[in-house]
Design a protein around this motif. Structure first.
Motif: not given
Length: 335
Positions: A154-183
């Motif tokens: 997905i590297a080429s899909l991100i607009p060029a230049g500096g800026g910010s990013m955010v992760f929408l994590g669903g809900a905290p403390g759910i290991p299976p969700l975190e194990q797939r998304t966090q890497p």
């Protein structure tokens, strides 16, 4: 709890319902065995949770289709929500029919540990999408959690230049969700130091809350370049906010899963890419594992666990989502 569920566990964390409600309208269904030389006397059962979720619906559809292809009988005992008691009732009902093999995927990976051990000792192979610990089932077939390599896709899909990013994590403390998304999130963060990571946001899997949150983020951070959504509701909410702000193409949105609404947003251009599991492959491989074992061991006997199968995820874009080779990655609401 197995990493195989990834975002699927979100519903179990967000919804608690009664067993009676889960069983309403959820009688067993049967896939007749195919006729001809490929037909056998093998009878299988499948017990899946929350088939109102397109991910599990697609696994069930694929299992039914593969059973027909292999010429075996498959009866399904699915629930349409996430109640563990309802699933337990259905699992008990399924086992009382004495199937030759069973596919069962509880949200709690060790919910049926004792039952697996008993079934396996009697020569009944058990396949699950939620590996028990220690492994008591014959085989576990689930979605791979190693999503870090997909960051390069997905590297080429991100607009060029500096800026910010955010992760929408669903809900905290759910290991299976975190194990797939966090890497994946960690890999993207490391690969793009020009993007300042904002604090993770949690919607509780609420589309409306996700829309409100992302709308506020867009106003507060006009340099926002990338949003990563851990699940379907957050992906849909973020897509709505991007559309309302007129920022499609200016903010990259990468969302996990490929429910119908996400696929529509991908085609419309408000979602940039999807990281999809392959529930079709999971369902088909699960049936194959049961049938192959039973055909290879016609005399029965106690069964030993035989490891796991991790089914790869894949990045889908507007250009690739319609490719026939990617059809298995698209989740279905029904067969």
């Amino acid at each position: 709890m197995s990493p195989s569920f990834s975002t699927r566990i979100l519903a179990a964390a967000a919804v608690t319902v009664t067993a009676a409600a889960a069983l309403t309208g959820c009688g067993a269904s049967s896939t007749p065995s195919a006729s001809g030389s490929g037909a056998t006397d093998i009878r299988l059962a499948a017990v899946l949770p929350n088939t109102s979720d397109p991910f599990f619906a697609t696994i069930s559809c694929a299992a039914e289709a593969q059973a027909k292809t292999r010429g075996v009988e498959l009866k399904t005992y699915n629930t349409t929500n996430t109640d563990a008691n309802a699933l337990a009732t259905n699992f008990q009902t399924a086992t009382l029919t004495q199937p030759n093999g069973i596919l069962v995927t509880p949200f709690n990976n060790n919910q049926f540990l004792a039952q697996y051990t008993d079934l396996m000792s009697k020569g009944v192979p058990v396949v699950t999408g939620s590996p028990s610990e220690p492994q008591a089932e014959y085989k576990s077939i689930y979605s791979d959690t190693d999503t870090a390599p997909l960051a390069a896709d997905i590297a080429s899909l991100i607009p060029a230049g500096g800026g910010s990013m955010v992760f929408l994590g669903g809900a905290p403390g759910i290991p299976p969700l975190e194990q797939r998304t966090q890497p994946f999130v960690d890999a993207v963060t490391k690969a793009h130091p020009e993007l300042a990571a904002l604090p993770t946001e949690y919607s509780g899997f609420d589309v409306n809350k996700a829309t409100t949150t992302v709308s506020a983020l867009i106003l507060a951070h006009p340099d926002l370049k990338l949003i990563i959504a851990a699940d379907g509701p957050d992906g849909l909410g973020a897509a709505a906010a991007i559309s309302q702000a007129g920022k499609a193409g200016q903010i990259a949105l990468v969302a996990f899963d490929a429910v119908p609404g996400e696929v529509d947003a991908l085609k419309a251009g408000t979602i940039t890419a999807l990281i999809a599991q392959n529930p079709t492959d999971i369902g088909a491989k699960s049936i194959d594992a049961l049938v192959d074992y039973l055909q290879a061991h016609p005399d029965g006997g106690a069964i030993s666990p035989d490891g796991t199968v991790a089914v790869p995820n894949k990045v889908l874009t507007k250009d690739t989502v319609g490719s026939p080779e990617n059809a298995g990655f698209l989740y279905k609401a029904s067969c």
